[in-house]
Design a protein around this motif. Structure first.
Motif, mmCIF file in Angstrom:
data_model
loop_
_atom_site.group_PDB
_atom_site.id
_atom_site.type_symbol
_atom_site.label_atom_id
_atom_site.label_comp_id
_atom_site.label_asym_id
_atom_site.label_seq_id
_atom_site.Cartn_x
_atom_site.Cartn_y
_atom_site.Cartn_z
ATOM 1 N N HIS A 10 46.395 -0.576 44.534
ATOM 2 C CA HIS A 10 46.692 0.777 45.007
ATOM 3 C C HIS A 10 45.687 1.267 46.042
ATOM 4 O O HIS A 10 45.645 2.448 46.346
ATOM 5 N N LEU A 11 44.880 0.396 46.584
ATOM 6 C CA LEU A 11 43.998 0.765 47.681
ATOM 7 C C LEU A 11 44.711 0.445 48.979
ATOM 8 O O LEU A 11 45.440 -0.537 49.087
ATOM 9 N N ARG A 12 44.476 1.258 50.012
ATOM 10 C CA ARG A 12 45.085 1.016 51.313
ATOM 11 C C ARG A 12 43.990 0.890 52.354
ATOM 12 O O ARG A 12 43.022 1.646 52.355
ATOM 13 N N ALA A 13 44.155 -0.046 53.247
ATOM 14 C CA ALA A 13 43.136 -0.272 54.273
ATOM 15 C C ALA A 13 43.797 -0.612 55.588
ATOM 16 O O ALA A 13 44.879 -1.171 55.639
ATOM 17 N N HIS A 14 43.094 -0.259 56.674
ATOM 18 C CA HIS A 14 43.624 -0.540 58.000
ATOM 19 C C HIS A 14 42.478 -0.768 58.966
ATOM 20 O O HIS A 14 41.526 0.009 59.016
ATOM 21 N N THR A 15 42.542 -1.862 59.725
ATOM 22 C CA THR A 15 41.535 -2.131 60.742
ATOM 23 C C THR A 15 42.038 -1.576 62.066
ATOM 24 O O THR A 15 43.096 -1.955 62.544
ATOM 25 N N HIS A 16 41.263 -0.669 62.662
ATOM 26 C CA HIS A 16 41.700 0.016 63.875
ATOM 27 C C HIS A 16 41.431 -0.802 65.128
ATOM 28 O O HIS A 16 42.258 -0.880 66.017
ATOM 29 N N THR A 17 40.258 -1.381 65.264
ATOM 30 C CA THR A 17 39.908 -2.114 66.472
ATOM 31 C C THR A 17 39.027 -3.298 66.107
ATOM 32 O O THR A 17 38.437 -3.350 65.035
ATOM 33 N N GLN A 18 38.919 -4.229 66.999
ATOM 34 C CA GLN A 18 38.019 -5.349 66.809
ATOM 35 C C GLN A 18 36.691 -5.032 67.476
ATOM 36 O O GLN A 18 36.657 -4.596 68.624
ATOM 37 N N GLN A 19 35.599 -5.222 66.761
ATOM 38 C CA GLN A 19 34.275 -4.963 67.299
ATOM 39 C C GLN A 19 33.416 -6.208 67.134
ATOM 40 O O GLN A 19 33.708 -7.075 66.317
ATOM 41 N N THR A 20 32.377 -6.318 67.913
ATOM 42 C CA THR A 20 31.496 -7.473 67.826
ATOM 43 C C THR A 20 30.185 -7.146 67.129
ATOM 44 O O THR A 20 29.441 -8.028 66.744
ATOM 45 N N SER A 21 29.882 -5.862 66.959
ATOM 46 C CA SER A 21 28.623 -5.472 66.329
ATOM 47 C C SER A 21 28.578 -5.951 64.884
ATOM 48 O O SER A 21 29.571 -5.929 64.169
ATOM 49 N N LYS A 22 27.396 -6.393 64.445
ATOM 50 C CA LYS A 22 27.234 -6.862 63.080
ATOM 51 C C LYS A 22 26.799 -5.755 62.134
ATOM 52 O O LYS A 22 26.802 -5.939 60.926
ATOM 53 N N ALA A 43 29.793 6.466 65.788
ATOM 54 C CA ALA A 43 30.546 7.687 65.446
ATOM 55 C C ALA A 43 30.830 8.482 66.727
ATOM 56 O O ALA A 43 30.015 8.500 67.646
ATOM 57 N N PRO A 44 32.006 9.124 66.778
ATOM 58 C CA PRO A 44 32.995 9.302 65.711
ATOM 59 C C PRO A 44 34.071 8.213 65.650
ATOM 60 O O PRO A 44 35.051 8.366 64.944
ATOM 61 N N ASN A 45 33.899 7.150 66.408
ATOM 62 C CA ASN A 45 34.902 6.088 66.409
ATOM 63 C C ASN A 45 34.907 5.340 65.076
ATOM 64 O O ASN A 45 33.851 5.027 64.532
ATOM 65 N N VAL A 46 36.098 5.058 64.585
ATOM 66 C CA VAL A 46 36.257 4.368 63.304
ATOM 67 C C VAL A 46 36.712 2.937 63.559
ATOM 68 O O VAL A 46 37.718 2.698 64.236
ATOM 69 N N LEU A 47 35.959 1.995 63.044
ATOM 70 C CA LEU A 47 36.275 0.575 63.155
ATOM 71 C C LEU A 47 37.304 0.151 62.103
ATOM 72 O O LEU A 47 38.222 -0.620 62.372
ATOM 73 N N TRP A 48 37.136 0.676 60.894
ATOM 74 C CA TRP A 48 37.978 0.290 59.758
ATOM 75 C C TRP A 48 38.068 1.467 58.797
ATOM 76 O O TRP A 48 37.119 2.219 58.638
#
Length: 342
Positions: A10-22, A43-48
């Protein structure tokens, strides 16, 4: 939107963009209805992002397990390791020690040391802040209050709280209780909020609007006036009122107008006491727009000192439904902290 299986059901997840930062930031926005987890490189950009139903009746352990599971899932999917964690949650809480102290929307969360728990699980610093303060910082940094040195943020959700930006910094008060405007009494009687009949939270929140709406619908029925809200009795919600308003329901329009007028009385108090440049309002203001805000602005001008009212803008939150995510990231960045805090 990906459905996760196993213990994270019942958890939901979504990856918004691909990033290279570790490395990045982990933000956690805990509400009575849902909890959201976000990873960000900048911030405020969301990676996941992931979210789940909080289900307070099941207790804190249930939600904490899901927070950890989902956060680890995000780290695994993105390869982005958090260097700090920010938690935004309704009060009361001990923001310095990071203890959630049974908020009204989380009645089973009694003295939960969430800071220590998350630091132990992830091995990085964790910071905790009241959601109104965190929202104020988010809007001041990235939203409708950007660049504003004197600003008030009102949550206006199920309850009502305020975050204060004074002289460009969040203001916590002597023991971090500043901004509890919802506790102020507006009238001797009226809807209940904060345990008080006629309080600001009773008159000018989603929970208060629901109480006021139920009375108004009963009055309409007794007067022979039609309203589609009759179908929602006995539990009319603020969402029901908003939907009826969009459909042109006259009783719903009256309810929203009266709530706006009461909100205007609250704004006048804030304007007279704090003299802000801007009051930014989330929650209901986003959904009801000028149907709520115009009567509020009018009432504020009637009640407040004219010179103070003239310099104060009343605007909806610019971050919209993203505000909880961005607020939690701001806490992870330490933007909520007092100057003398480590």
């Amino acid at each position: 939107m990906t459905r996760l299986s196993g213990e994270a059901g019942h958890l939901r997840a979504h990856t918004h963009t691909q990033q290279t930062s570790k490395t990045g930031l982990l933000g956690i926005d805990i509400g009575g209805t849902k909890t959201a987890i976000v990873l960000s490189r900048s911030a405020p950009n969301v990676l996941w992002r992931g979210e789940f139903e909080t289900l307070p009746t099941l207790g804190a352990d249930h939600a904490l397990e899901k927070i950890v599971t989902l956060a680890r899932c995000g780290v695994a999917q993105t390869g982005c390791t958090p260097t700090a964690i920010g938690v935004s949650c309704g009060g009361p809480l001990d923001r310095v020690r990071g203890i959630i102290q049974r908020p009204p929307n989380l009645p089973t969360w009694g003295d939960i040391p969430i800071k220590d728990i998350l630091q132990q699980k992830f091995g990085v610093p964790c910071f905790v802040e009241n959601d109104a303060n965190a929202g104020a910082v988010a809007e001041n940094q990235f939203g409708a209050g950007k660049g504003c040195r004197h600003m008030v943020f009102l949550t206006m959700g199920t309850g009502l709280g305020a975050g204060l930006i004074l002289n460009g910094r969040i203001f916590h008060g002597a023991n971090a209780m500043a901004g509890e405007i919802g506790h102020v009494r507006l009238s001797d009687s009226g809807p209940m909020g904060y345990g008080k009949a006629g309080s600001v939270e009773g008159w000018a929140s989603g929970g208060g609007m629901a109480q006021h709406a139920a009375w108004s619908v009963q009055e309409a029925l007794q007067a022979g006036q039609f309203t589609m809200l009759t179908a929602s009795l006995p539990y009319v919600t603020a969402r029901d009122v908003g939907q009826a308003l969009l459909a042109g329901d006259a009783v719903a329009a009256q309810i929203v107008h009266r709530t706006g007028r009461r909100l205007g009385e609250v704004l006048a108090i804030l304007v007279d006491v704090l003299n802000p440049h801007r009051i930014v309002i989330g929650g209901l203001a986003l959904r009801l727009g000028d149907a709520l805000l115009e009567p509020a602005r009018q009432r504020m001008r009637e009640e407040a000192l004219a010179d103070a009212a003239a310099v104060c803008e009343i605007v909806p939150a610019a971050l919209g439904e993203r505000i909880g995510d961005v607020a939690a990231l701001c806490v992870a960045m330490g933007l909520h902290a007092d100057p003398d805090e480590a």
